[in-house]
Structures are given as structure tokens and as C-alpha cells.
Design a protein around this motif. Structure first.
Motif, PDB file in Angstrom:
ATOM      1  N   VAL A   1      -2.857  -8.566   8.468  1.00  0.00           N
ATOM      2  CA  VAL A   1      -1.966  -7.434   8.203  1.00  0.00           C
ATOM      3  C   VAL A   1      -2.528  -6.205   8.907  1.00  0.00           C
ATOM      4  CG1 VAL A   1      -3.093  -7.090   5.935  1.00  0.00           C
ATOM      5  CG2 VAL A   1      -0.912  -5.992   6.382  1.00  0.00           C
ATOM      6  N   GLN A   2      -1.644  -5.492   9.605  1.00  0.00           N
ATOM      7  CA  GLN A   2      -2.114  -4.298  10.313  1.00  0.00           C
ATOM      8  C   GLN A   2      -2.213  -3.121   9.338  1.00  0.00           C
ATOM      9  OE1 GLN A   2       0.663  -4.211  13.744  1.00  0.00           O
ATOM     10  NE2 GLN A   2      -1.171  -4.395  14.997  1.00  0.00           N
ATOM     11  N   SER A   3      -3.101  -2.203   9.660  1.00  0.00           N
ATOM     12  CA  SER A   3      -3.392  -1.108   8.727  1.00  0.00           C
ATOM     13  C   SER A   3      -2.193  -0.237   8.415  1.00  0.00           C
ATOM     14  CB  SER A   3      -4.505  -0.221   9.293  1.00  0.00           C
ATOM     15  OG  SER A   3      -5.743  -0.850   9.133  1.00  0.00           O
ATOM     16  N   GLY A   4      -1.276  -0.098   9.376  1.00  0.00           N
ATOM     17  CA  GLY A   4      -0.127   0.791   9.157  1.00  0.00           C
ATOM     18  C   GLY A   4       0.938   0.222   8.238  1.00  0.00           C
ATOM     19  N   ALA A   5       0.801  -1.049   7.865  1.00  0.00           N
ATOM     20  CA  ALA A   5       1.753  -1.632   6.907  1.00  0.00           C
ATOM     21  C   ALA A   5       1.507  -1.025   5.531  1.00  0.00           C
ATOM     22  CB  ALA A   5       1.574  -3.143   6.842  1.00  0.00           C
ATOM     23  N   THR A   6       2.519  -1.114   4.680  1.00  0.00           N
ATOM     24  CA  THR A   6       2.340  -0.662   3.293  1.00  0.00           C
ATOM     25  C   THR A   6       2.113  -1.884   2.406  1.00  0.00           C
ATOM     26  OG1 THR A   6       4.691  -0.823   2.871  1.00  0.00           O
ATOM     27  CG2 THR A   6       3.855   1.322   3.611  1.00  0.00           C
ATOM     28  N   LEU A   7       1.687  -1.630   1.177  1.00  0.00           N
ATOM     29  CA  LEU A   7       1.538  -2.738   0.226  1.00  0.00           C
ATOM     30  C   LEU A   7       2.877  -3.430   0.023  1.00  0.00           C
ATOM     31  CD1 LEU A   7      -0.747  -1.162  -2.541  1.00  0.00           C
ATOM     32  CD2 LEU A   7      -1.385  -2.726  -0.708  1.00  0.00           C
TER      33      LEU A   7
ATOM     34  N   HIS B   1       2.463 -17.713  -3.705  1.00  0.00           N
ATOM     35  CA  HIS B   1       1.335 -16.929  -3.201  1.00  0.00           C
ATOM     36  C   HIS B   1       1.576 -15.445  -3.443  1.00  0.00           C
ATOM     37  CE1 HIS B   1       0.604 -20.655  -0.913  1.00  0.00           C
ATOM     38  NE2 HIS B   1      -0.668 -20.288  -1.014  1.00  0.00           N
ATOM     39  N   GLY B   2       0.485 -14.717  -3.564  1.00  0.00           N
ATOM     40  CA  GLY B   2       0.563 -13.274  -3.742  1.00  0.00           C
ATOM     41  C   GLY B   2      -0.702 -12.648  -3.206  1.00  0.00           C
ATOM     42  N   PHE B   3      -0.885 -11.360  -3.499  1.00  0.00           N
ATOM     43  CA  PHE B   3      -2.126 -10.696  -3.089  1.00  0.00           C
ATOM     44  C   PHE B   3      -2.494  -9.640  -4.129  1.00  0.00           C
ATOM     45  CE2 PHE B   3      -4.824  -7.795  -0.652  1.00  0.00           C
ATOM     46  CZ  PHE B   3      -5.794  -8.726  -0.281  1.00  0.00           C
ATOM     47  N   PRO B   4      -3.780  -9.600  -4.499  1.00  0.00           N
ATOM     48  CA  PRO B   4      -4.208  -8.660  -5.539  1.00  0.00           C
ATOM     49  C   PRO B   4      -4.524  -7.272  -4.985  1.00  0.00           C
ATOM     50  CG  PRO B   4      -6.039 -10.077  -4.924  1.00  0.00           C
ATOM     51  CD  PRO B   4      -4.882 -10.475  -4.049  1.00  0.00           C
ATOM     52  N   ALA B   5      -3.545  -6.405  -4.973  1.00  0.00           N
ATOM     53  CA  ALA B   5      -3.795  -5.023  -4.518  1.00  0.00           C
ATOM     54  C   ALA B   5      -2.991  -4.085  -5.410  1.00  0.00           C
ATOM     55  CB  ALA B   5      -3.424  -4.887  -3.047  1.00  0.00           C
ATOM     56  N   GLY B   6      -2.847  -2.836  -4.978  1.00  0.00           N
ATOM     57  CA  GLY B   6      -2.327  -1.780  -5.849  1.00  0.00           C
ATOM     58  C   GLY B   6      -0.844  -1.889  -6.194  1.00  0.00           C
ATOM     59  N   ILE B   7      -0.429  -0.993  -7.054  1.00  0.00           N
ATOM     60  CA  ILE B   7       0.887  -1.079  -7.687  1.00  0.00           C
ATOM     61  C   ILE B   7       1.981  -0.348  -6.903  1.00  0.00           C
ATOM     62  CG2 ILE B   7       2.116  -0.207  -9.753  1.00  0.00           C
ATOM     63  CD1 ILE B   7      -0.355  -1.185 -11.370  1.00  0.00           C
TER      64      ILE B   7
ATOM     65  N   VAL C   1       1.900   2.756  -0.682  1.00  0.00           N
ATOM     66  CA  VAL C   1       0.486   2.963  -0.314  1.00  0.00           C
ATOM     67  C   VAL C   1       0.193   2.181   0.969  1.00  0.00           C
ATOM     68  CG1 VAL C   1      -1.874   2.314  -1.008  1.00  0.00           C
ATOM     69  CG2 VAL C   1      -0.377   3.462  -2.643  1.00  0.00           C
ATOM     70  N   GLY C   2      -0.591   2.784   1.862  1.00  0.00           N
ATOM     71  CA  GLY C   2      -0.906   2.126   3.139  1.00  0.00           C
ATOM     72  C   GLY C   2      -2.080   1.160   3.012  1.00  0.00           C
ATOM     73  N   ILE C   3      -2.010   0.089   3.804  1.00  0.00           N
ATOM     74  CA  ILE C   3      -3.087  -0.908   3.800  1.00  0.00           C
ATOM     75  C   ILE C   3      -4.411  -0.276   4.269  1.00  0.00           C
ATOM     76  CG2 ILE C   3      -3.884  -3.044   4.943  1.00  0.00           C
ATOM     77  CD1 ILE C   3      -1.590  -3.544   2.965  1.00  0.00           C
ATOM     78  N   GLY C   4      -4.341   0.552   5.315  1.00  0.00           N
ATOM     79  CA  GLY C   4      -5.570   1.066   5.938  1.00  0.00           C
ATOM     80  C   GLY C   4      -6.460   1.824   4.970  1.00  0.00           C
TER      81      GLY C   4
ATOM     82  N   PRO D   1      17.219  -5.306  -4.792  1.00  0.00           N
ATOM     83  CA  PRO D   1      16.863  -6.246  -3.722  1.00  0.00           C
ATOM     84  C   PRO D   1      15.395  -6.069  -3.331  1.00  0.00           C
ATOM     85  CG  PRO D   1      18.167  -4.427  -2.871  1.00  0.00           C
ATOM     86  CD  PRO D   1      18.159  -4.276  -4.365  1.00  0.00           C
ATOM     87  N   LEU D   2      14.799  -7.169  -2.907  1.00  0.00           N
ATOM     88  CA  LEU D   2      13.388  -7.101  -2.508  1.00  0.00           C
ATOM     89  C   LEU D   2      13.159  -6.088  -1.395  1.00  0.00           C
ATOM     90  CD1 LEU D   2      11.939 -10.708  -2.328  1.00  0.00           C
ATOM     91  CD2 LEU D   2      11.823  -9.017  -4.151  1.00  0.00           C
ATOM     92  N   GLU D   3      14.221  -5.826  -0.634  1.00  0.00           N
ATOM     93  CA  GLU D   3      14.086  -4.926   0.526  1.00  0.00           C
ATOM     94  C   GLU D   3      13.653  -3.504   0.125  1.00  0.00           C
ATOM     95  OE1 GLU D   3      16.328  -7.374   0.323  1.00  0.00           O
ATOM     96  OE2 GLU D   3      15.430  -8.444   2.021  1.00  0.00           O
ATOM     97  N   VAL D   4      13.803  -3.147  -1.158  1.00  0.00           N
ATOM     98  CA  VAL D   4      13.316  -1.808  -1.543  1.00  0.00           C
ATOM     99  C   VAL D   4      11.817  -1.684  -1.286  1.00  0.00           C
ATOM    100  CG1 VAL D   4      15.119  -1.274  -3.251  1.00  0.00           C
ATOM    101  CG2 VAL D   4      13.032  -2.468  -3.992  1.00  0.00           C
ATOM    102  N   LEU D   5      11.149  -2.824  -1.242  1.00  0.00           N
ATOM    103  CA  LEU D   5       9.700  -2.783  -0.988  1.00  0.00           C
ATOM    104  C   LEU D   5       9.384  -2.338   0.432  1.00  0.00           C
ATOM    105  CD1 LEU D   5       8.581  -6.071  -2.782  1.00  0.00           C
ATOM    106  CD2 LEU D   5       8.223  -3.718  -3.542  1.00  0.00           C
ATOM    107  N   LEU D   6      10.395  -2.387   1.300  1.00  0.00           N
ATOM    108  CA  LEU D   6      10.165  -1.995   2.696  1.00  0.00           C
ATOM    109  C   LEU D   6      10.366  -0.495   2.907  1.00  0.00           C
ATOM    110  CD1 LEU D   6      12.020  -4.972   4.425  1.00  0.00           C
ATOM    111  CD2 LEU D   6       9.601  -4.759   3.819  1.00  0.00           C
TER     112      LEU D   6
END
Ligand code: FDA
Length: 533
Positions: free
Chosen positions: A142-148, A162-168, A172-175, A353-358
Motif C-alpha cells: 500500500v502506498q503512503s498516500g492511500a487512506t485507511l 481478510h482485514g487489517f488492524p489499523a485506525g478507525i 487518516v493517511g497510511i504514511g 455503500p462501501l464506496e464512502v470509504l474512498l
């Protein structure tokens, strides 16, 4: 074509930066790596019509925009589409005596990714945000500029287990998040985001691109939670995906003072960190007045907000055995998929819709100040009552307490720079928000939160009074200059990193001896090493 590709416009300069410096800087950017015909970046100067929007687009805390004279805006904003332009930005800023700030998601609590006291260039990684999932390997780049949100969405599109344990918070940015630790609803089961990073690409101060093997284990250790933007610009991270069940269960149970909120929070302190690691129950203590600005009655409640990695039946059994005092009913709970639980915790509805995550626009943008603590002994009821009283004094204020234990107990304090492991019952975060701009307004709220922090002193960790780097707090101290920089930085450094601070400073001395990558709370070089050079 070249003029389209490099959209430089030269109309604005802060008095402190000479026209010649900036022109030379841009010339340097144009010529470096010019053989890369397929790549382009856009460089925005402050009179470009896109500049204000771009500057504010991901900025989470606008506290400094209008009110601080000592903070400069970037001379230029660079939004690279290719890593070679980050290399160029590093080398050209170094050559021309400018500073550089890197921004991934812009959620830094003190705005250090987009403000600076001396002339600087902002590298915004918004265009470097790909996520590549490899289900066979159960890993992703995952590139740093992506968001959670973008990361969670991409995982869910490929797999239901599958999932990933990160913030809520999805914006928030990955970097910044990974390089400060990063925790969320699965921390008791899988630890921090940084605990699940297995490789990374970083551009160092000499413009070299290094992966784990090339950077060496010390630097790889340092970037996983040890002082964001101190060691290089991290381009991308390889992460280990974790397994999640097809069905998880969530609940939110709010309790008022009359319903025994204080007694319940008191009890929670003895239970939450010892529950099976599939169960995460955090508490948000907050004023629930409908609209405090319109004078509705204030009442502070405790909201028990939970993710269980399993089905409702098992959750109910567990709750009845371990926390019957909460009086949880099956009807308070909802079964859903893990990705729906991500929406739930972010405040969306299950059928959004899941797209709100984008959506990279932040949900919670406002003026705010936060501080954090780690609690190692349960706070007595009388102490909790004092918190309640103080929260009533503010318009929009809350305290979020996240239980530790589980996996966090199994990882040693020195495994990563983030040292807050065994022995901590929970992390406490205090937050105050406000809507009115201006120094006077912010001083009032800053005073309030600092008073609350003082009040908490007898109840929280001491020697050091620990804090979480991702909840950055400049009240803890800022760097000094020259010889005193290490000792001044130790004041805040040991709070975030405990004994790991010295090792971070040693790594810093090796990879950036001139301290090019710096901000108010960047890691300084360890002095003994500097002298030996
Ligand atoms: P931003 O881009 O502002 O960067 C933060 C710092 O990292 C800056 O110093 C920046 O220069 C540096 N940096 C950024 N990208 C870099 C890169 N590629 N290489 C090197 N340095 C880089 N935390 C948590 O653990 N759990 C949670 O649930 C939440 N929730 C949450 C909600 C909201 C609304 C906010 C504002 C914040 C959180 N956080 C959080 C805190 C969050 O993890 C923290 O602020 C992160 O640093 C934000 O990362 P960004 O990339 O968004 O910030």
C-alpha cells in the motif's frame, strides 16, 4: 508539453524566500530525472487557483491557517505521480536550503505535515495511493498516500475473510498512521498497524530508494512507529493481512450518570484488558447535549462501543459472564461483515455503500486540541467523577479510552519504537473541539484541556508520563537547536518512546546526520555519534 507538465507559476513569495532561490529550486526540479518521459507532477505555487483547495484538502485541524503568524504556508505544493519527483524534491530542497514537509492524509494533530516556520516545500502524496492485494501471500503493498478507507475497501473487494488492524477514521493517511504506530478495533487481537508491516520502500535524504533489505533492520525498525518524517519519505508499505470471520458483531451501549455510567466505567477498567482478544470494548465519555450551542441541557454519558470478532451468541455468553453489569441485550447488538463494522465505527450506516470509504474528505474536520495518557491502575470512582465534572465545562469535549491487553501484552517494549505494551490497561485520549476561529477562542479551549491533563496526573503513568505519538502534542516539548537538541528532545521523546528514544536518535545520526528532515518533534541525532564523526 513540458510547460504543461511542469505548471510553475511565479507570482508569490513570502518575504523570507528570495525569488532567485525559488527559481533555482524549480529549475532543479525541472532538470532532475527529466529522462522520465512518462511521469509528470504538478507543482502549485500559491497564486495557482488550485493552491488553496489543495492546501486545505486533507488538512484535518485548521487551527493554524488564519490564526498563527509564525506559521508559513508552503512556497510550492508538489503532488508527484512518480517517486522520481520525490527524489528530486528532496535533493532540490536540500541544495537550495529549503525545508520539506511530507503529507499523506493530513491528519497530524499539530499540523506538522503542512506548516513550518521557515520556507518550505510541501510534498503531498495524494497521487501515490495504490493498494495491491496478494491473497495467496495474504499480504498487500500500500502506498503512503492511500487512506485507511482506501486500504480497507481494497481488501474487502478481494476477500470477505481478510482485514487489517489499523485506525478507525477512514480518511487518516497510511504514511503518517503506520509511521506512528496505528491502532483500532483489532489491536487486542493483532496489535498495531506497524506490528503488521513486513517491508517498506523509503527515499532517504540522499534520494536513494531503499527497501527493507537495503535500509537495514535498524532503519526498518525506526520507521515502524518511531518519529514520522524523521528518517526519510516512506513510499509504500508491505503489510500482512489478517484473517477476520465472515460475521462479526458490534454494539454501542450508552449509559447516563443515572444509569450508573461512572460505576460501569470503573468496573470496565478491571475487565476490558483481560477479555478474550476477540473482544474490544472502548468507551467514549462525552457530552450528549443535542446542540450545546443552542443551550440544550448538558449531560455526559459513557458510550461502550464494541467489536467482537465472532457471532452474537458467543458475544452474549461472554458479556454475561465477564461484564454482566453492563446489562447488554441481544437487541443492542448487530451482526455484520468486518467491512461493515469499519463503516459502523466510522459513523456510517450499515447500508451506506462501501464506496464512502474512498471519500478522502475528512468527516470530522474542526479546530481541535488533543492530549493522551496511558493508564496502568484503575482510576477510583472519585477520580472518574472529576472527569465528568470537567467534561461538563466544555461545549464539545470527550475522552476516548481504548483497552489494551491481548496481543499488546505479548510484544516487547523494544520490538518496535512504540513501547506502550504490557502493563497498560488502556490508552486515554482527551479531545476538545471548537468552531470559532481566533486566538482568544483557541486559548480558552487550550486552557481547558491543559487543566484536565493536570487533573489526570495522579491517575496515569508516571516516569515517564507516557503519550502516543500519533496523538501528537507539542505541549510535551519541542526540539532545541544545535548541541542541546538531543537533551531538549528527550523531554518529549521518552514520553512517546521510553527507552527506545536513544536507539531512534542513533539511527537518525546514521541516516540523516545533517538533520535535514526535521520538524518541531523530529528525532534528533544522538550526540555521542555526532562528535565521533
Ligand atoms: P499527515 O499526513 O498529517 O502526517 C503525519 C506526520 O507523518 C507528519 O509529521 C508527516 O510529515 C509524516 N508523514 C506523513 N506521510 C509520511 C511519509 N510517507 N513518510 C514519512 N513521514 C510521513 N490514530 C490511531 O492510531 N487510531 C485511530 O483510530 C485514529 N483516528 C484518528 C481520527 C482522526 C479524525 C484524526 C485526525 C486522527 C486519528 N488518528 C488515529 C491519529 C492518526 O493516526 C495520526 O494523526 C496520523 O499521523 C495521521 O496520518 P496522516 O498521514 O493522515 O497525517
Amino acid at each position: 508539453m513540458k510547460s504543461l507538465v511542469l505548471a510553475f507559476v511565479l507570482l508569490f513569495f513570502p518575504l523570507v524566500a528570495s525569488t532567485t532561490t525559488l527559481e533555482s529550486f524549480m529549475q532543479c526540479m525541472r532538470t532532475r530525472f527529466s529522462d522520465h518521459t512518462k511521469t509528470f507532477e504538478i507543482v502549485y505555487s500559491s497564486n495557482s487557483s488550485s493552491y488553496p483547495h489543495l492546501l486545505q484538502s486533507s488538512e484535518q485541524n485548521p487551527r493554524w491557517v488564519n490564526s498563527s503568524r509564525s506559521t508559513l504556508k508552503p512556497l510550492l505544493i508538489v503532488t508527484p505521480f512518480h517517486e522520481c519527483k520525490i527524489q528530486a524534491a528532496i535533493l532540490c530542497t536540500r541544495r537550495h536550503g529549503l525545508q520539506i514537509r511530507v503529507r499523506s492524509g493530513g491528519h497530524d494533530y499539530e499540523g506538522l505535515s503542512y506548516r513550518c516556520k521557515t520556507p518550505f516545500i510541501l510534498v503531498d502524496l495524494v497521487n501515490l495511493r495504490s493498494v495491491d492485494i496478494d491473497l495467496e501471500e495474504e499480504a498487500a503493498w500500500v502506498q503512503s498516500g492511500a487512506t485507511l478507507g482506501e486500504l480497507y475497501y481494497s481488501i474487502a473487494k478481494e476477500s470477505k475473510v481478510h482485514g487489517f488492524p489499523a485506525g478507525i477514521c477512514p480518511s487518516v493517511g497510511i504514511g503518517g498512521h503506520f509511521s506512528g504506530g496505528g491502532f483500532g478495533t483489532m489491536l487486542r487481537k493483532h496489535g498495531l498497524a506497524a506490528d503488521n508491516v513486513i517491508d517498506a520502500y523509503l527515499i532517504d535524504v540522499n534520494g536513494r530508494i531503499l527497501n527493507r533489505e537495503l535500509m537495514g533492520e535498524d532503519l526498518f525498525w525506526a520507521i515502524r512507529g518511531g518519529g514520522r518524517a524523521s528518517f526519510g519519505i516512506i513510499l509504500s508499505w508491505k503489510i500482512k493481512l489478517v484473517r477476520v470471520p465472515q460475521t462479526v458483531t458490534v454494539f454501542t451501549a450508552s449509559r447516563s450518570l443515572e444509569q450508573g455510567a461512572i460505576e460501569l466505567v470503573h468496573r470496565w477498567q478491571y475487565i476490558a484488558h483481560e477479555l478474550p482478544e476477540d473482544l474490544f470494548i472502548r468507551v467514549i465519555i462525552q457530552d450528549v447535549a443535542d446542540n450545546p450551542n443552542k443551550g440544550s441541557v448538558k449531560a455526559v454519558q459513557a458510550m461502550f462501543n464494541s467489536l467482537f470478532l465472532g457471532k452474537l451468541d458467543s458475544l452474549m455468553q461472554l458479556m454475561n459472564q465477564r461484564f454482566p453489569e453492563l446489562g447488554l441485550k441481544g437487541g443492542d447488538c448487530t451482526e455484520m461483515s468486518w467491512i461493515e463494522s469499519v463503516l459502523y465505527f466510522a459513523g456510517y450506516k450499515k447500508d451506506n455503500p462501501l464506496e464512502v470509504l474512498l471519500d478522502r474528505n475528512t468527516l470530522y474536520k474542526s479546530y481541535f486540541k488533543a492530549k493522551s495518557d496511558f493508564v496502568q491502575e484503575p482510576i477510583p470512582e472519585v477520580g472518574l467523577r472529576g472527569i465528568w465534572e470537567r467534561l461538563l465545562e466544555e461545549e464539545i469535549a470527550f475522552m476516548i479510552i481504548d483497552p489494551y491487553g491481548g496481543k499488546m501484552n505479548e510484544i516487547s517494549e523494544s520490538e518496535l519504537p512504540f513501547p506502550h505494551r504490557k502493563g497498560n490497561l488502556y490508552n486515554a485520549q482527551y479531545l476538545v473541539k471548537w468552531v470559532q476561529d481566533g486566538v482568544e477562542a483557541s486559548n480558552k479551549h487550550l486552557h481547558w484541556i491543559r487543566t484536565l491533563y493536570n487533573y489526570m496526573t495522579p491517575y496515569v503513568s508516571a516516569s515517564p508520563r507516557a503519550a502516543y505519538l500519533n496523538y501528537r502534542d507539542l505541549d510535551l516539548g519541542i526540539n532545541g537547536k544545535g548541541e542541546e537538541s538531543y537533551s531538549r528532545a528527550s523531554v518529549w521523546g521518552v514520553r512517546y518512546f521510553k527507552g527506545n528514544f536513544r536507539r531512534l536518535a542513533i539511527v537518525k545520526g546514521r541516516v540523516d546526520p545533517e538533520n535535514f528532515l526535521r520538524n518541531e518533534q523530529s528525532i534528533p541525532s544522538y550526540p555521542a555519534l555526532k562528535k565521533r564523526r
